[in-house]
Structure formats: structure tokens, C-alpha cells
Write a protein that holds these residues in place. Structure first.
Motif, mmCIF file in Angstrom:
data_model
loop_
_atom_site.group_PDB
_atom_site.id
_atom_site.type_symbol
_atom_site.label_atom_id
_atom_site.label_comp_id
_atom_site.label_asym_id
_atom_site.label_seq_id
_atom_site.Cartn_x
_atom_site.Cartn_y
_atom_site.Cartn_z
ATOM 1 N N LEU A 22 0.839 -1.201 0.000
ATOM 2 C CA LEU A 22 0.000 0.000 0.000
ATOM 3 C C LEU A 22 0.876 1.254 0.000
ATOM 4 C CD1 LEU A 22 -2.661 -1.156 2.630
ATOM 5 C CD2 LEU A 22 -2.797 -1.291 0.129
ATOM 6 N N TYR A 23 1.957 1.225 0.789
ATOM 7 C CA TYR A 23 2.913 2.334 0.769
ATOM 8 C C TYR A 23 3.489 2.488 -0.636
ATOM 9 C CZ TYR A 23 3.371 2.311 5.955
ATOM 10 O OH TYR A 23 3.162 2.395 7.306
ATOM 11 N N LEU A 24 3.896 1.361 -1.220
ATOM 12 C CA LEU A 24 4.515 1.377 -2.548
ATOM 13 C C LEU A 24 3.549 1.929 -3.593
ATOM 14 C CD1 LEU A 24 6.966 0.767 -4.271
ATOM 15 C CD2 LEU A 24 6.160 -1.591 -4.478
ATOM 16 N N ALA A 25 2.312 1.458 -3.579
ATOM 17 C CA ALA A 25 1.310 1.932 -4.541
ATOM 18 C C ALA A 25 1.079 3.434 -4.383
ATOM 19 C CB ALA A 25 0.005 1.171 -4.357
ATOM 20 N N LYS A 26 1.048 3.898 -3.146
ATOM 21 C CA LYS A 26 0.808 5.318 -2.879
ATOM 22 C C LYS A 26 1.918 6.182 -3.469
ATOM 23 C CE LYS A 26 -0.181 8.536 0.861
ATOM 24 N NZ LYS A 26 -0.617 8.651 2.250
ATOM 25 N N VAL A 27 3.176 5.783 -3.251
ATOM 26 C CA VAL A 27 4.272 6.615 -3.749
ATOM 27 C C VAL A 27 4.447 6.488 -5.258
ATOM 28 C CG1 VAL A 27 5.446 6.635 -1.511
ATOM 29 C CG2 VAL A 27 6.171 4.979 -3.245
ATOM 30 N N GLU A 28 4.245 5.286 -5.806
ATOM 31 C CA GLU A 28 4.392 5.102 -7.251
ATOM 32 C C GLU A 28 3.309 5.856 -8.023
ATOM 33 O OE1 GLU A 28 6.821 0.913 -7.757
ATOM 34 O OE2 GLU A 28 4.634 0.831 -7.793
ATOM 35 N N LYS A 29 2.116 5.914 -7.446
ATOM 36 C CA LYS A 29 1.016 6.644 -8.079
ATOM 37 C C LYS A 29 1.357 8.129 -8.228
ATOM 38 C CE LYS A 29 -2.999 7.607 -5.991
ATOM 39 N NZ LYS A 29 -4.212 7.391 -5.234
ATOM 40 N N LYS A 30 2.215 8.605 -7.355
ATOM 41 C CA LYS A 30 2.615 10.019 -7.375
ATOM 42 C C LYS A 30 3.986 10.215 -8.033
ATOM 43 C CE LYS A 30 -0.950 11.543 -5.091
ATOM 44 N NZ LYS A 30 -1.783 12.663 -5.473
ATOM 45 N N GLY A 31 4.473 9.182 -8.733
ATOM 46 C CA GLY A 31 5.708 9.328 -9.490
ATOM 47 C C GLY A 31 6.995 9.073 -8.733
ATOM 48 N N ASP A 106 3.876 9.580 3.405
ATOM 49 C CA ASP A 106 2.983 10.644 2.953
ATOM 50 C C ASP A 106 3.779 11.803 2.345
ATOM 51 O OD1 ASP A 106 0.200 11.447 2.812
ATOM 52 O OD2 ASP A 106 0.687 12.999 4.286
ATOM 53 N N GLU A 107 4.858 12.195 3.002
ATOM 54 C CA GLU A 107 5.691 13.282 2.490
ATOM 55 C C GLU A 107 6.330 12.892 1.156
ATOM 56 O OE1 GLU A 107 8.448 14.235 5.624
ATOM 57 O OE2 GLU A 107 6.923 15.248 6.807
ATOM 58 N N LEU A 108 6.766 11.649 1.048
ATOM 59 C CA LEU A 108 7.348 11.152 -0.203
ATOM 60 C C LEU A 108 6.314 11.220 -1.320
ATOM 61 C CD1 LEU A 108 9.852 9.837 -1.535
ATOM 62 C CD2 LEU A 108 8.887 7.617 -0.892
ATOM 63 N N ALA A 109 5.113 10.759 -1.046
ATOM 64 C CA ALA A 109 4.040 10.762 -2.045
ATOM 65 C C ALA A 109 3.644 12.180 -2.448
ATOM 66 C CB ALA A 109 2.825 10.001 -1.516
ATOM 67 N N LYS A 110 3.779 13.120 -1.529
ATOM 68 C CA LYS A 110 3.406 14.507 -1.830
ATOM 69 C C LYS A 110 4.499 15.254 -2.583
ATOM 70 C CE LYS A 110 -0.054 15.162 1.707
ATOM 71 N NZ LYS A 110 -0.435 15.793 2.970
#
Length: 121
Positions: A22-31, A106-110
């Protein structure tokens, strides 16, 4: 808002391997990349790629995951609100550590810069 003992227990028993994708999907979705995610996890816990994969394969709980971790001395610099909780107000150590990780992801994804995420400067 403070956490309840039920909430803290639920986090302790959660399997890290079930949350990592879930962490991986979250960050990959944001590049962002898996390597960046693993870098953030390593900064917080000290786990290199091989150890991280071992913990995932062993399906350890968050409790075991953080018991084995050597938390970064700068982890207390991670502050703010995540999942409705102000990190610096969380009393339970394990819950606080899990929220540190959530906040970093969260910060990584943002799109935050890595040196800011890793509290380097």
C-alpha cells in the motif's frame, strides 16, 4: 486526539508485509520509486533492502518490525498530523513509530524533497 489501547494493539498486530504494498502503490502513483520508499524506510529503521525483504517474507508484525529497528536519532523531528493524530502527542511508542513511517511515506508521495523528508537540512 489520543490513541486508544485498542487502536495501539491493532497497529502492533498489523502485518508489515500487508501494508508495504500500500505504501509502494501510494508513492508510485505520485511518481516516486520503490528505491525512494526503501531509502525512507532505511533512514527511519536502519533496515537495508535485504533485511527489509526478509521482514516482509517473514510477515512480521509492526511490533516485531519496530522492535528490530534502530530508529534514526532524528525521528523525533517528524511532526505534524497523520491519520487524524498529531504525532508529537501520541503516547504509545509503537504507535508513534508507525505514524513516523506513515508521515514519511505521505511526504514522499506529496513530492517533498528527499533531504527534507530525511530531515537532513
Amino acid at each position: 486526539m489520543s490513541t486508544t489501547s485498542t487502536h495501539d494493539e491493532r497497529i502492533a498486530k498489523m502485518i508489515f508485509a500487508s501494508v508495504y504494498p500500500l505504501y509502494l502503490a501510494k508513492v508510485e502513483k505520485k511518481g516516486r520509486t520503490k528505491e525512494e520508499l526503501n531509502q525512507v524506510i532505511e533512514w527511519l529503521t536502519g533496515f537495508g533492502d535485504a533485511k527489509l525483504q526478509e521482514l516482509i517474507n517473514d510477515r512480521v508484525t509492526f511490533e516485531s518490525f519496530f522492535q528490530q529497528a534502530k530508529l534514526n536519532v532524528n525521528a523525533p523531528l517528524i511532526t505534524g498530523v497523520i491519520c487524524g493524530y498529531r504525532i508529537e502527542e501520541i503516547k504509545n511508542t509503537l504507535t508513534k513509530q508507525a505514524r513516523y513511517l506513515d508521515k514519511l511515506v505521505d511526504e514522499l508521495a506529496k513530492g517533498r524533497k528527499m533531504e527534507k523528508i530525511l530531515r537532513s537540512s
